[in-house]
Scaffold this motif. Structure first.
Motif, PDB file in Angstrom:
ATOM      1  N   GLY B 279       0.993  -1.318   0.169  1.00 45.97           N
ATOM      2  CA  GLY B 279      -0.024   0.001  -0.181  1.00 45.97           C
ATOM      3  C   GLY B 279       0.792   1.325  -0.098  1.00 45.97           C
ATOM      4  O   GLY B 279       0.233   2.252  -0.039  1.00 45.97           O
ATOM      5  N   HIS B 294       2.503   7.077   2.037  1.00 46.09           N
ATOM      6  CA  HIS B 294       1.327   6.273   2.285  1.00 46.09           C
ATOM      7  C   HIS B 294       0.025   6.820   2.571  1.00 46.09           C
ATOM      8  O   HIS B 294       0.052   7.942   3.363  1.00 46.09           O
ATOM      9  CB  HIS B 294       1.714   5.218   3.325  1.00 46.09           C
ATOM     10  CG  HIS B 294       0.764   4.091   3.556  1.00 46.09           C
ATOM     11  ND1 HIS B 294      -0.459   4.181   3.861  1.00 46.09           N
ATOM     12  CD2 HIS B 294       0.958   2.700   3.043  1.00 46.09           C
ATOM     13  CE1 HIS B 294      -1.168   2.773   3.902  1.00 46.09           C
ATOM     14  NE2 HIS B 294      -0.447   1.961   3.344  1.00 46.09           N
ATOM     15  N   PRO B 295      -1.063   6.649   1.938  1.00 44.76           N
ATOM     16  CA  PRO B 295      -2.325   7.565   1.866  1.00 44.76           C
ATOM     17  C   PRO B 295      -2.780   7.599   3.281  1.00 44.76           C
ATOM     18  O   PRO B 295      -3.430   8.294   3.868  1.00 44.76           O
ATOM     19  CB  PRO B 295      -3.235   6.890   0.914  1.00 44.76           C
ATOM     20  CG  PRO B 295      -2.545   5.542   0.638  1.00 44.76           C
ATOM     21  CD  PRO B 295      -1.090   5.676   0.666  1.00 44.76           C
ATOM     22  N   LYS B 296      -2.395   6.546   4.206  1.00 45.52           N
ATOM     23  CA  LYS B 296      -3.130   6.374   5.609  1.00 45.52           C
ATOM     24  C   LYS B 296      -2.058   6.499   6.687  1.00 45.52           C
ATOM     25  O   LYS B 296      -2.572   6.173   7.989  1.00 45.52           O
ATOM     26  CB  LYS B 296      -3.901   5.240   5.553  1.00 45.52           C
ATOM     27  CG  LYS B 296      -4.986   4.893   4.739  1.00 45.52           C
ATOM     28  CD  LYS B 296      -5.639   3.464   5.026  1.00 45.52           C
ATOM     29  CE  LYS B 296      -6.767   3.203   4.125  1.00 45.52           C
ATOM     30  NZ  LYS B 296      -7.143   2.016   4.011  1.00 45.52           N
ATOM     31  N   LEU B 297      -0.786   6.908   6.462  1.00 45.77           N
ATOM     32  CA  LEU B 297      -0.025   7.050   7.597  1.00 45.77           C
ATOM     33  C   LEU B 297       0.682   8.286   7.510  1.00 45.77           C
ATOM     34  O   LEU B 297       0.813   9.336   6.455  1.00 45.77           O
ATOM     35  CB  LEU B 297       1.185   6.099   7.227  1.00 45.77           C
ATOM     36  CG  LEU B 297       0.996   4.623   7.518  1.00 45.77           C
ATOM     37  CD1 LEU B 297       2.384   3.842   7.168  1.00 45.77           C
ATOM     38  CD2 LEU B 297       0.268   4.130   8.850  1.00 45.77           C
ATOM     39  N   SER B 298       0.979   9.001   8.812  1.00 42.93           N
ATOM     40  CA  SER B 298       1.675  10.257   8.962  1.00 42.93           C
ATOM     41  C   SER B 298       3.143  10.007   8.740  1.00 42.93           C
ATOM     42  O   SER B 298       3.722   8.972   9.364  1.00 42.93           O
ATOM     43  CB  SER B 298       1.403  10.801  10.172  1.00 42.93           C
ATOM     44  OG  SER B 298       2.575  11.530  10.792  1.00 42.93           O
ATOM     45  N   GLN B 324       4.566  14.682   3.295  1.00 43.39           N
ATOM     46  CA  GLN B 324       3.791  13.518   3.060  1.00 43.39           C
ATOM     47  C   GLN B 324       4.670  12.281   2.581  1.00 43.39           C
ATOM     48  O   GLN B 324       4.433  11.323   2.307  1.00 43.39           O
ATOM     49  CB  GLN B 324       2.576  13.462   1.932  1.00 43.39           C
ATOM     50  CG  GLN B 324       3.224  14.231   0.714  1.00 43.39           C
ATOM     51  CD  GLN B 324       1.942  14.215  -0.380  1.00 43.39           C
ATOM     52  OE1 GLN B 324       1.477  13.371  -0.532  1.00 43.39           O
ATOM     53  NE2 GLN B 324       2.058  15.096  -0.963  1.00 43.39           N
ATOM     54  N   LEU B 347       2.907  -0.386   9.738  1.00 43.49           N
ATOM     55  CA  LEU B 347       1.426  -0.332   9.168  1.00 43.49           C
ATOM     56  C   LEU B 347       0.576  -1.206   9.775  1.00 43.49           C
ATOM     57  O   LEU B 347      -0.736  -0.750   9.849  1.00 43.49           O
ATOM     58  CB  LEU B 347       1.810  -0.923   7.646  1.00 43.49           C
ATOM     59  CG  LEU B 347       0.769  -0.935   6.445  1.00 43.49           C
ATOM     60  CD1 LEU B 347       0.578   0.953   6.247  1.00 43.49           C
ATOM     61  CD2 LEU B 347       1.210  -1.416   5.073  1.00 43.49           C
ATOM     62  N   SER B 350      -0.644   0.284  12.629  1.00 38.50           N
ATOM     63  CA  SER B 350      -1.375   1.810  12.637  1.00 38.50           C
ATOM     64  C   SER B 350      -2.617   1.725  11.850  1.00 38.50           C
ATOM     65  O   SER B 350      -3.383   2.715  12.093  1.00 38.50           O
ATOM     66  CB  SER B 350      -0.548   2.507  11.515  1.00 38.50           C
ATOM     67  OG  SER B 350       0.966   2.587  12.176  1.00 38.50           O
ATOM     68  N   ILE B 351      -2.946   0.643  11.084  1.00 39.59           N
ATOM     69  CA  ILE B 351      -4.404   0.699  10.352  1.00 39.59           C
ATOM     70  C   ILE B 351      -5.151  -0.222  10.783  1.00 39.59           C
ATOM     71  O   ILE B 351      -4.908  -1.478  11.373  1.00 39.59           O
ATOM     72  CB  ILE B 351      -3.885   0.199   8.906  1.00 39.59           C
ATOM     73  CG1 ILE B 351      -2.954   1.556   8.271  1.00 39.59           C
ATOM     74  CG2 ILE B 351      -5.192   0.626   8.052  1.00 39.59           C
ATOM     75  CD1 ILE B 351      -2.534   1.535   6.837  1.00 39.59           C
TER      76      ILE B 351
END
Lengths: 351, 351
Positions: B279, B294-298, B324, B347, B350-351
């Motif tokens: 991802g 990564h679109p969903k991580l800081s 980003q 990852l 975190s998700i």
């Protein structure tokens, strides 16, 4: 094409490379670097070089601090004193008032002022080729003095320097001490009293490391912060990994280079007395070179005759005041004995 | 005190030094320098260092000339590509029209322009983080482009560069090829057609010699003369004796570094595919680093989490467009496998 700069560069002394030559034209040290430096090089692992070197040179600055009884924050290290001096011009001479330096001094001061478009005024030496500090009591945006001066070799006392610093407390005063280890007294003792003082020293002369390129500035930490910022804005990594570690070993073996500096001074004294006994004259030197002249000889001719004997010294075709001199670096005792013999022969044949 | 410059310096990547760390934050080469370089260092005699090194670096330039099928007059060597680039700014951007470079590029371009008071204009990248050369068809006093660009890693084709050079024939165009050996094609083939082209390369990346400080410019001999004059007006001896002789050995062992550059590219490809499969996204890299997001991580958080695992990468807090991303240098295959494992764990948690 536009944007291309028109620049007349500094012309360094030639670097001849003949076997059996006696090379006395760029004030190099005739003795090798300390055995501790050689050992550090021998033990240096090439693998480390894949990584960037240190930006702040803390390891070397710690050794310098210990050696001079100061703190690492009193130092900035650069790629030879040339780089450090150029950075000092950018850091401290950022003013519309003219920077002052002698007409006869290290040729690079004028070159840097021109390169960075810094206004400057050259102050003549007196008739004995000495700097007269009273002439520096005038509006200025900074002062730079080589002490001992080059190529005259003449040293100004610490008391006189203190007065110069006192009278110019609103300007940065740079003392370029490239030759200080050959009989002069460093201005370091004045640092605490004069926050406007910056001293520049080098590993190229007394430490026998001209080919390694390490020099440093000493000054109050506030000024050193500005200088470090200029370095970081130009070329932060300029002191490579090997250079830093070898220079550190040199600092830690000060007894070695002090011994050889004394030896060079003894040879200078011996050579000076010998040539004076046959009619040469010289300026009083506190350096590892001697400005030599003879009332009855053309120094340009002597320069060529020496070169014909594989002996390389420095002849300055300008300014005209210097045409009557030869600048002779002090080599080993054996080398200087040979130079004396040749000079004596030249003299016999010429007069 | 007057004359003291107010300067905001370039901040280089930090240089942590822990045992067992994985250091991927300053685009260093994970492999050691060539064994020939190690051999040259082993055989280097410390005694030589008492003499000044070469000013023109002819010995190294001869090896470079042979390697690139050019003449020594096509080269100027300096203390890292940073010094050479700084000299290029002084030599070629001496004009009242603005110098053009991308908003997102090597951070030093802006620092040098500020330091030397050169007017400049930063041109935005397009939405894919690419340089659009059509935006450079405007009045300018010179252009500098990193190709591949840093920190994006994206390469512009030689055909597009040719057009840029064609359309700006009255300005000097500098192509900074620090990362060219990792999949790009050098602009060297354009030299004969475009006298306004100057290429800058380095020994710090593909040649594994970051800690040695050697870089060089390639261009037509007329421009190189101007550049050499600037070098001689600033710090003529900046490439020390050891650095020159080790760099020469590196040039003469190009097969070695070509092999390891290929290896790094293979590892980059492997790592890129692995992280994309879970991802992450990345910019298309032609360098030894990868810009990862990564679109969903800081990414700031991931940066800190990696640091908690003794893995150092580069996070740019400005400009905001870069927040980003993480810039991850490509290490050995083993190092990247470990980094991948840690990223996968981060990852999962975190998700």
């Amino acid at each position: 094409m536009k944007g291309i700069r028109n620049v007349t560069p500094y012309v360094p002394g030639e670097q001849p490379n003949f076997t059996d030559m006696i090379k006395l034209n760029t004030n190099e040290n005739p003795y090798p670097p300390s055995p501790k430096v050689a050992k550090t090089l021998k033990n240096f692992s090439t693998n480390q070089l894949k990584r960037y070197n240190s930006v702040d040179n803390l390891s070397l600055k710690e050794s310098l601090a210990q050696s001079y009884h100061l703190t690492p924050n009193h130092f900035v290290v650069g790629n030879g004193s040339d780089e450090i001096l150029a950075f000092c011009f950018l850091a401290f001479f950022n003013c519309s008032d003219p920077v002052l330096f002698p007409t006869i001094t290290y040729g690079f001061y004028r070159i840097w002022a021109d390169l960075f478009k810094i206004p400057y005024k050259e102050i003549p030496l007196n008739k004995n080729y000495e700097i007269n500090f009273e002439d520096y009591n005038q509006l200025n945006g900074g002062i730079i003095i080589a002490n001992p001066n080059a190529p005259t070799g003449i040293f100004k006392s610490i008391e006189e320097l203190a007065q110069l610093l006192e009278q110019n407390s609103e300007s940065v005063v740079i003392i370029d001490e490239a030759y200080i280890d050959f009989a002069g007294t460093s201005a370091i003792t004045l640092l605490e009293r004069y926050p406007n003082l910056v001293i520049v020293q080098t590993f190229s002369k007394s430490r026998s490391l001209a080919g390694l390129r390490v020099g440093y500035a000493i000054g109050n930490p506030e000024l050193m912060n500005v200088l470090a910022a200029i370095k970081s804005s130009f070329n932060p990594y300029s002191v490579d990994m090997i250079a830093e570690s070898l220079a550190k070993s040199a600092v830690e073996d000060s007894l070695y280079y002090e011994e050889y500096s004394r030896k060079i001074c003894q040879t200078r004294k011996w050579f000076d007395e010998k040539i004076k006994a046959v009619g040469f004259k010289s300026l009083p030197s506190s350096t590892n070179f001697l400005m030599v002249t003879h009332p009855k000889l053309s120094m340009e001719k002597v320069y060529q005759q020496l070169e014909g004997n594989n002996i390389f010294v420095r002849y300055f075709s300008k300014p005209t005041e210097l045409q009557q001199f030869l600048r002779i670096s002090i080599g080993t005792q054996e080398e200087m004995a040979e130079v004396y013999q040749i000079l004596e022969n030249i003299l016999k044949r010429s007069i």
